[in-house]
Design an enzyme around this catalytic site. Structure first.
Site, short mmCIF file in Angstrom:
data_model
loop_
_atom_site.label_atom_id
_atom_site.label_comp_id
_atom_site.label_asym_id
_atom_site.label_seq_id
_atom_site.Cartn_x
_atom_site.Cartn_y
_atom_site.Cartn_z
N ARG A 36 -1.55 -5.67 17.42
CA ARG A 36 -2.54 -4.80 16.79
C ARG A 36 -4.00 -5.71 16.93
O ARG A 36 -4.27 -7.05 17.14
CB ARG A 36 -2.53 -4.92 15.19
N GLU A 90 -4.25 4.43 0.96
CA GLU A 90 -4.85 3.41 0.21
C GLU A 90 -6.38 3.33 -0.15
O GLU A 90 -6.75 2.86 -1.31
CB GLU A 90 -4.66 2.00 1.39
N ARG A 139 1.05 -1.08 -0.13
CA ARG A 139 -0.01 0.13 -0.08
C ARG A 139 0.78 1.30 0.07
O ARG A 139 0.36 2.33 0.53
CB ARG A 139 -0.96 0.17 1.21
N ASP A 141 -11.71 -0.82 8.04
CA ASP A 141 -10.25 -0.65 7.41
C ASP A 141 -9.94 0.70 6.92
O ASP A 141 -9.87 0.63 5.53
CB ASP A 141 -10.01 -1.94 6.48
N GLU A 153 -6.08 -11.90 8.64
CA GLU A 153 -5.89 -11.85 7.20
C GLU A 153 -4.45 -13.05 6.76
O GLU A 153 -3.77 -12.63 6.17
CB GLU A 153 -5.23 -10.60 6.51
O1 GCW Z 1 -5.78 -2.28 4.91
C1 GCW Z 1 -5.41 -3.59 4.73
C2 GCW Z 1 -4.72 -3.58 3.62
C3 GCW Z 1 -3.67 -4.84 3.72
C4 GCW Z 1 -2.99 -4.67 5.19
C5 GCW Z 1 -4.05 -4.68 6.36
C6 GCW Z 1 -3.59 -4.47 7.82
C7 GCW Z 1 -0.66 -4.81 6.06
O2 GCW Z 1 -5.43 -3.88 2.34
O3 GCW Z 1 -2.87 -4.53 2.85
O4 GCW Z 1 -1.95 -5.51 5.52
O5 GCW Z 1 -4.93 -3.75 6.10
O6 GCW Z 1 -3.69 -3.44 8.22
O7 GCW Z 1 -2.79 -5.40 8.41
#
Ligand code: GCW
Length: 718
Positions: free
Chosen positions: A341, A410, A185, A382, A308
């Site tokens: 996180r 992003e 990103r 997000d 993720e």
């Molecule tokens: O915003 C999303 C992004 C991912 C990112 C994730 C996160 C680092 O699309 O690319 O990964 O969040 O914050 O962990």
């Protein structure tokens, strides 16, 4: 920005009589340009800054001296004398320890705290002087930058009585940078960390990076991507990270690394990464000891786990607290900490994604070790152009939190769209959680004051790369700037910060400032309107996130589609998150907040479709139907960008050609893409609303199939 090069530039500049804007600038100098002030200001300022008086030296105090020398020379046209004693016009800087003069002044240094500073006009033995004083060397460096900012923004230098101390302990950038120099990103070139050539080659840019951060008070940096690579914890890479830490140390910036949860398996040869397994615990302990041999003041680990696809404690049926505490224990004896996180969600979990982090972390409140900070994104999904504040803020009284803002854009147009994120940050920081009655703002959670935490944090996902202008565009530098200033003091006005930034970056001319600051302040709302008006969210194209994709559906996970979020159908649009009929996400807020979000008559329409699914004929407060209002907002977002272009077109007399031209072109790109977002979104939603556009509103020029077929496989930032 090295001094020799700068002085050469200055001589050229002084030798010519043309006005400043005629010179091309490439944005490298950020807000630390130190260009010569106009003659009237020089006459006013020069008598106040004729000499620098320092005391004992240290790497940090030397950095302060170099900066003052460099800044004053640039701004006032001649180098101040280095003087051992005070005379009229002296600028005395240091701590009571480094400077007997400052010790003798008996200043109220308690106001400066550990990292802050005082800047005062004083008389010393009859001479008029200015002191930049602090309890620590880093406070002096911060004070030096603040002093130069006074001149750069044309504030008076007489009768100064300034005291400033950071309100937030951890002020950190997160770089989502990979070891191969790609940046997740990132839209401003490659990673600035040249891992391959480190530790031997230390790019001078690292010093300028440190200076820029120190000028804002940023005191920590996580060098690598949260989607972590265990290799960064191997000796080869630790040596490289140590080289960066050495460069940053004088500037008060501590290095942190991301820790891949499965590292004990991947680089440690263990069979498991179970946080309760004694061998795993011993491995992390030994790893921490090893890291501190390379970096004695290592900050700690930033961790993304069980999110993720990243490994984490839940792979072993352990909790996030089990995982975080294991690492915290390994770091504790060295004074390190874990930034864990809260951005966790799983597609195997059927509940609303917006609820998952709260459900995961609230029950763990009180279980985290004292050197753990939980890092929470500003909103529950997000980093969307607009999100209501994350329900975790204020909901974990025993757990200190860090705010995670995204500086890289992003979801707000990558590098080209002009979107000043200050207004977005401010909106979240000012939001009232009501967790300890009225006035329990998110800012009070973040500075630790709401629940009396000494350590808490503000973290920004960096937008920095190898582009000459660092951030991909000149206006994106403002987002780094405003992030840093708010991390120092989350109560500052972001309009004032925009003004301050624009003065230093471009011009102090009021004819330039007013339109520019107005444009910046309105810019994020324009983006919200042309991308995701009225509380809509997550409508971008799949995977690379470039451009509109409200039609995105299917694929490996529902929570990575757009239809999951907008839920448009023939009846209406929006995500019903009410307690009455929906996902009950509203119940994760304090009752006063929940009651507002729950009720369509009370909710601010900016969040309407975040919490409600409403019929196309629902009457919005403008009197228009929901469908008409949606079209009006989408269209308004585009016209706002047209207005921004026009504003900028009038500002060419105040800006050098190179930066002016790039910004003008980027605004043209933004207008084109705003139109694309508007047209594609309206074409798509119209298939559900089955209603005509309100009179006077142009239909999308192309059929929906056209927009759906656009493909950008090589878009940046993945
Ligand atoms: O915003 C999303 C992004 C991912 C990112 C994730 C996160 C680092 O699309 O690319 O990964 O969040 O914050 O962990």
């Amino acid at each position: 920005m090295r001094i020799a090069a700068f002085l050469r530039g200055l001589i050229v500049l002084l030798a010519m009589t043309a006005s400043v804007p005629a010179f091309a600038e490439d944005g490298y100098d950020l807000w630390l340009r130190y260009r010569p002030v106009e003659e009237a200001a020089r006459v006013r300022y020069q008598p106040a800054a004729t000499a620098l008086v320092s005391g004992a030296s240290s790497a940090t105090l030397d950095a302060a001296k170099t900066e003052l020398m460099h800044g004053l020379t640039g701004l006032l046209g001649s180098a101040p004398a280095l003087s051992p004693s005070v005379r009229n016009g002296a600028v005395v800087f240091g701590t009571p320890k480094s400077s007997p003069i400052i010790a003798g002044l008996k200043l109220p240094l308690e106001k400066a705290g550990d990292e802050g500073y005082l800047i005062r006009s004083v008389r010393i033995d009859g001479a008029r002087a200015t002191v930049i004083a602090a309890n620590s060397d880093i406070g002096v460096l911060y004070g030096a930058f603040a002093y130069l900012r006074l001149i750069q923004t044309r504030q008076p230098l007489e009768n100064l009585d300034i005291a400033s101390a950071p309100k937030v302990a951890l002020r950190m950038l997160n770089h989502w940078d990979n070891l191969d120099r790609t940046v997740e990103r990132g839209y401003s070139g490659q990673s600035i960390w040249d891992w391959h050539k480190l530790p031997d080659w230390k790019d001078p840019r690292y010093v300028d990076y440190a200076r820029a951060n120190a000028s804002l008070g940023i005191n920590a940096t996580t060098l690598n991507n949260v989607n972590a690579n265990a290799l960064s914890l191997t000796p080869m890479y630790l040596e490289k990270a140590a080289a960066l830490a050495d460069v940053f140390r004088p500037y008060g910036i501590k290095v942190y690394l991301t820790a891949r949860f499965s590292a004990p398996i991947e680089i440690g040869g263990l069979k498991t990464a179970d946080p309760l397994d004694p061998a795993v615990r011993a491995w992390w302990k030994a790893k921490a000891d090893e890291i501190y041999r390379y970096i004695p003041d290592f900050g700690g680990f930033t961790v993304k786990a069980n999110s993720e696809g990243q490994p984490g404690p839940q792979d072993y049926k352990r909790t996030h607290a089990d995982g975080a505490n294991m690492m915290a224990e390994a770091l504790a004896s060295h004074g390190g900490e874990v930034i864990w996180r809260a951005f966790v969600y799983s597609h195997e979990q059927p509940d609303d994604r917006a609820k998952q982090a709260y459900d995961e972390f609230v029950p763990l409140d009180g279980e985290f070790a004292s050197n753990v900070i939980v890092q929470v994104k500003n909103g529950a999904i997000d980093f969307q152009p607009r999100e209501p504040f994350h329900p975790l803020f204020g909901a974990t009284p025993k757990t200190p939190l860090a705010m995670e803002f995204q500086i890289t854009k992003e979801y707000l147009g990558f590098a080209t769209h002009l979107a000043y994120l200050g207004s977005m940050y401010e909106e979240t920081l000012k939001a009232d959680t009501w967790r300890r009655g009225k006035g329990s703002t998110v800012a009070k959670v973040i500075d630790g004051s709401l629940f009396g935490h000494k350590r808490s944090g503000m973290v920004g996902v960096a937008n920095i790369g190898t582009d000459r202008n660092w951030s991909g565009s000149d206006f994106d530098q403002a987002n780094w700037y405003v992030f840093g200033r708010l991390a120092w003091d989350p109560y500052l006005s972001t309009r004032d910060i925009a003004d301050e930034w624009a003065r230093q970056t471009f011009s102090n001319d009021p004819a330039f400032l007013k339109p520019t600051v107005d444009m910046m302040m309105g810019s994020r709302e324009a983006v919200v309107n042309y991308m995701t008006p009225l509380g809509l969210h997550h409508l971008m194209a799949r995977s690379h996130h470039y451009g509109p994709g409200p039609w995105v559906s299917g694929g490996e996970r529902a929570d990575w589609t757009s239809v999951y979020y907008h839920r448009a159908d023939k009846a209406g649009i929006g995500f019903d998150r009410t307690a009455a009929t929906g996902s009950k996400a509203t119940s994760q807020y304090a009752p006063q907040v929940a009651a507002t979000f729950e009720d369509v008559r009370k909710i601010d329409e900016k969040d309407l479709l975040w919490f409600h699914h409403l019929p196309w004929d629902y009457r919005t407060r403008s009197g228009r139907t929901l469908w008409d209002e949606l079209v009006v907002r989408y269209t308004g977002g585009v016209s706002d960008v047209t207005a921004m272009r026009n504003t900028w077109a009038g500002l060419s007399p105040y800006v050098d050609k190179e930066r002016y031209a790039q910004i003008a072109t980027f605004l043209a790109i933004q207008e084109k893409e705003a139109q694309w977002w508007r047209d594609a979104s309206i074409a798509y939603f119209q298939t559900f609303s089955e209603r005509p556009l309100p009179t006077g509103y142009a239909p999308p020029p192309k059929p929906l199939s056209y927009y759906e077929a656009l493909s950008f496989p090589e878009a940046p930032g993945i």
